[in-house]
Enzyme design. Structure first.
Site, short mmCIF file in Angstrom:
data_model
loop_
_atom_site.label_atom_id
_atom_site.label_comp_id
_atom_site.label_asym_id
_atom_site.label_seq_id
_atom_site.Cartn_x
_atom_site.Cartn_y
_atom_site.Cartn_z
CD GLU A 447 93.16 5.93 15.50
OE1 GLU A 447 93.79 5.53 14.50
OE2 GLU A 447 93.46 6.95 16.16
ZN ZN Z 1 95.51 9.80 13.46
#
Ligand code: ZN
Length: 946
Positions: A447
């Site tokens: 992320e």
């Molecule tokens: Zn995602």
């Protein structure tokens, strides 16, 4: 008339050809080194132009595209309009002779250095992108100068339509070099017809063939031997795949970083970047990489979403929850690709977590993973780290994070396993990266922090850090993957996994073995015989599912008896002694109760037999089927429906979903369908009655169970349903989107205007009470039920944990067999709740058709802290009040389009809600008194990111 138009068009075309753009005749071209403005980075671009005639500074006007610079106004988050002062301007203008100099400057149109904030700029920034002519004009003399300026999101950003041309160009460039091989492969088509683009980079084509035909075949069949061999051999004697993916295309640096890497791979000899050690410089030769690896880039798994700049696919479903269910074209394609290539590592590039998050995850972990081999060893209960720091996913994550921050503006990253207590788990295989773990890949969701160039750099270098790490540790990492396959083939339940399977209190729980020594059974039997299998249609589906996922499927050659039941020849058998046994087992085993945890990221209940509603037998007897099996390598096609019916009227059994498709096809064609209101040995309440001849034309491709109708049978005509679906409550995938997908899949007629509807199906709670006046209503799940209660549409009493909308459970349940809605189920059966609520005693007039079992062991699996209050409470009832009919479900009958066994409840509610004798059945009684809720959960209410 036509001819005239044609002439006119020809004339216009000629004119255009003769007189090119009016600008270029007399305009000068500005000279600029950089012609790119940015939405996320303040830029100042020097320009210079010789007008070759006299110009006057105070007569100059500047325009970009079709409007003056003064009209390029910045976005106002409050008014949600472009009404702030301009974000593009010119500065430092000077004239020297006929030469004009100056700077074209941009500030940030959204006031942010990234475009990921929702709703703005996330959902609007693309409208500013494009190439526009910058025109400088002397209003006095009319002299002009121009140049094309591109407004970019950030350097390297791609809109959907820019991806394929770039891939084509870099593939051509890469192959041009001669010492490397680039290949485009579409891994499948989306439902909107777009190709899912994948690029493979290898040393040459033979390395790919050699891997697929030799290395991988040996890995899956004799991993121990291959492991010994690679310990002796030069590592460059074989190549293994490294897989990079993007699942959410509106997390765009995950796409752009891949294209950036591919461009470098197609042109460069080496990557030079800051290394993992502080102040170190790393040189990674492309030839070294390709001597060892095959690089696979699934640039985006969700091209339909990319085209719309959205997270979800065209059905508005989140494919990062669907990898194990595989209800969507995208995840079917990905699962087949993972099974085909079986990568050593799998990185799924996501956004946006400001702290820069890299998995491994928090517990609880899905017990079917060979977690010790994935992480690199057993967990030390004190340090919560791997003993001896062996190569594995933890070291891999650190290499990605270290290199990611060494080559971007970021200074730190987090690993949920060490930085969170819970709530970012891998107990569920819906996430693409987590799903890859079941193939023995080091799978990581990464992320990145933001939608801008720094995050592109972080993502790109995380991948380079990964490649470097895997290069340095190739033999050990590949041996670990081979060991995962060996454990599978020998059906070994290695206790080294247990150290990772901790409970919420920190104690080691290990694999849930119950009374057994081995967590894994020896076989599963999926019976095909009617007397042993309640839904053979689902078995045909499972065969395709397993084959797609690389699980070996067999059929028994002769009948076999296990625990006094004889399974005829032709029964489907899944032996657990195979390389991908964990993938089979995760889909077929009972599942776990993780309710002691404070938070979970998403659903964990999978249980295909229960939620798809078929019989599956766990066999614990080694060698039961030894030498009695033949492998199936192609999906079996469903046989045709047995149409041997003599009676004029036929009963279509409501015991699989093909029956619903058949009924909907007939209703759509104006054929009469009745719903049966009496039961006998062969016929259940809620079966369907049709004219036999009418029906025969609609059976193609459907396998339904037909029974001759007795001369007289109680049945009520089904009013063809016209369904209005309440809209989603947000732009994220939710139950309402799943309901729409399921009802479409089953062939129901959905109308877009509530006025045209004769039934409202609500799974979002988004409605105005007045608009529902006189409409029959079906509410599904806690959002709908809460809205019904809040708006006093009906006097409803519901119970749910505070913030418990994500609580779920597979539950023992009772159904009323005298009600057509539930008549085709068993009185002792299962139910599934994924949005955390049950209903309490309704009005006396209401007919309860589904409730949680009264037994203390009603809770089978899932995550539902403090679920005691659920015991014996109501899951579904029907009522009629003031000329309005209602059906309420706290059972989430369409959740993730995985609850196929429960679709018939919703379908029969829809078929019967408009009939005159709607309220039927004896009704179930609530006998467990309402209990107080004891637990306040701390569930994360946001589904995002990941
Ligand atoms: Zn995602």
């Amino acid at each position: 008339m036509k001819k005239l138009i044609k002439l006119l068009v020809t004339f216009l075309l000629t004119l255009t050809l003769l007189v090119p753009s009016s600008l270029s005749i007399y305009a000068q071209t500005l000279s600029m080194e950089d012609t790119h403005l940015s939405l996320t980075e303040k830029k100042s671009l020097d320009f210079e132009v010789d007008f070759k005639e006299e110009i006057s500074l105070d007569q100059l006007s500047f325009s970009l595209g079709d409007k003056p610079l003064s009209e390029w106004k910045a976005f106002n988050m409050e008014t949600e309009a472009y009404d702030l002062k301009p974000w593009i301007r010119v500065e430092d203008l000077s004239i020297d002779g006929n030469v004009l100099k100056g700077k074209l400057v941009n500030s940030l149109p959204y006031g942010l250095d990234a475009t990921d904030l929702r709703p703005y700029p996330r959902w609007t920034f693309e409208e500013l992108l494009g190439t526009y002519p910058l025109v400088v004009k002397d209003e006095g003399s009319g002299a002009k100068a121009s140049i094309d300026i591109e407004i970019q999101n950030y350097t390297g950003f791609h809109k959907y339509e820019e991806i394929q041309p770039d891939l084509d160009a870099l593939i051509a460039a890469g192959n041009e070099k001669g010492d490397r091989f680039f290949k485009y492969e579409s891994i499948g088509q989306t439902d909107e017809g777009r190709e899912i683009p994948m690029v493979i980079v290898a040393k040459n084509e033979e390395t790919i063939d050699h891997y697929l035909n030799n290395t991988l075949t040996e890995a899956l069949n004799d991993p121990a031997k291959l492991s010994e061999k690679i310990a002796q051999d030069d590592p460059t004697s074989y190549q293994v795949p490294i897989f990079i993916n993007n699942t959410h295309p509106d997390e765009s640096p995950g796409i752009d970083a891949q294209i950036d890497l591919l461009k470098d791979l197609s042109t460069k000899e080496e990557f030079i970047f800051n290394g993992q050690e502080k102040d170190s410089l790393e040189r990674l030769k492309v030839s070294d990489v390709l001597d060892n690896f095959i690089l696979i880039f699934c640039v985006t798994l969700n091209p339909d979403g990319k085209a719309e700049n959205q997270r979800e696919n065209s059905h508005k479903l989140d494919i990062n929850r669907d990898n194990i269910y595989q209800t969507q074209a995208e995840t079917k394609a990905m699962s087949a690709t993972l099974a085909k290539y079986n990568p050593l590592t799998f990185i799924d590039l996501h956004g946006f977590v400001p702290e820069f998050l890299i998995e491994p995850t928090t517990p609880p972990h899905e017990p079917n993973f060979e977690y010790d081999l994935l992480m690199g060893g057993e967990m030390d209960p004190d340090t919560k780290d791997v003993v001896d720091d062996k190569p594995g996913a933890i070291g891999h994550a650190r290499a990605m994070g270290d290199v990611g921050i060494a080559n971007s503006d970021y200074t730190s990253y987090i690993i949920p396993m060490f930085d969170y207590g819970d709530g970012w788990d891998d107990a569920f295989l819906g996430y693409t990266a987590v799903f890859s773990l079941i193939h023995g890949a080091l799978g990581h969701t990464v992320e990145i922090p933001a939608q801008n160039q720094q995050s592109l750099l972080a993502a790109k270098h995380a991948v380079l850090g990964s490649i470097k790490y895997v290069l340095d540790n190739k033999t050990v990492l590949y041996q670990n993957q081979l060991e995962i396959f060996r454990r599978g083939i020998e059906n070994e339940d290695n206790k080294a996994v247990d150290s990772w399977l901790v409970k919420a209190d920190g104690s080691v729980g290990g694999r849930p073995r119950g009374e057994n020594d081995n967590f894994f059974p020896d076989y599963y039997i999926l019976p095909m015989d009617k007397s042993l299998q309640k839904n053979v249609n689902e078995v045909y589906d499972m065969i395709s599912y397993f084959l797609r996922n690389g699980v070996k499927v067999y059929q028994s050659d002769i009948e076999v008896t296990y625990k006094d039941i004889t399974y005829p020849a032709g029964s489907i058998v899944i032996p657990m002694n195979q390389a991908k046994r964990s993938l089979a087992n995760v889909s077929l085993y009972q599942g776990t109760d993780e309710s002691d945890w404070g938070a979970m990221y998403a659903e964990i209940v999978l249980n295909y037999p229960k939620l798809h509603g078929f019989d599956s037998v766990e066999v614990r007897q080694a060698d039961l089927f030894a030498d009695k099996l033949t492998e199936i390598t192609e999906p079996l096609s469903k046989p045709a429906t047995d149409q041997n019916i003599e009676s004029d009227q036929v009963v279509i059994k409501a015991n699989n979903n093909d029956a619903l498709i058949l009924v909907n096809k007939m209703l759509a064609d104006g054929k009469e369908i009745q719903i049966v209101n009496e039961s006998s040995d062969e016929i259940a309440m809620g079966d369907y009655l049709a004219n036999t001849e009418d029906m025969k034309g609609y059976l193609e491709g459907l396998l339904v169970n037909l029974v001759e109708s007795p001369d007289s049978i109680k049945a009520t005509k089904v009013e063809p349903p016209k369904i209005y679906l309440t809209p989603s409550s947000s732009n994220y995938a939710e139950l309402a989107d799943e309901t729409r997908f399921v009802l479409n899949q089953l062939g129901f007629t959905i109308v877009e205007d509530i006025k045209d509807a004769n039934v409202v199906v609500d799974s979002s709670g988004v409605f105005e009470k007045d608009a529902l006046k006189d409409k029959n209503y079906i509410g599904i799940g806690s959002m709908a039920l809460q809205a019904v209660k809040d708006q006093a549409l009906y006097p409803l009493e519901i119970q749910m944990n505070e913030d418990g909308g994500g609580n779920e459970g597979l539950l023992k349940a009772n159904y009323d067999l005298t009600n057509p809605i539930s008549g085709s189920y068993q009185s002792d059966d299962i139910a599934y709740v994924s949005s955390g609520s049950v209903m309490n005693q309704p009005r006396p007039e209401a007919k309860i058709f589904a409730k949680v079992a009264d037994d203390d062991d009603f809770y089978l699996e899932g995550w539902w802290p403090g679920h005691d209050f659920v015991q014996g409470q109501v899951l579904g009832f029907a009522d009629s009040m003031e000329d309005q009919n209602f059906v309420f479900f706290s059972t989430d009958v369409t959740n993730k389009a995985h609850t196929r066994y429960l679709y018939r409840l919703l379908a029969n509610a829809i078929y019967s809600i408009n009939s005159e004798n709607f309220i039927e059945g004896e009704g179930l009684k609530v006998s467990v008194p309402k209990k107080d809720i004891q637990v306040e959960t701390t569930e994360e209410t946001t589904e995002e990111p990941r």
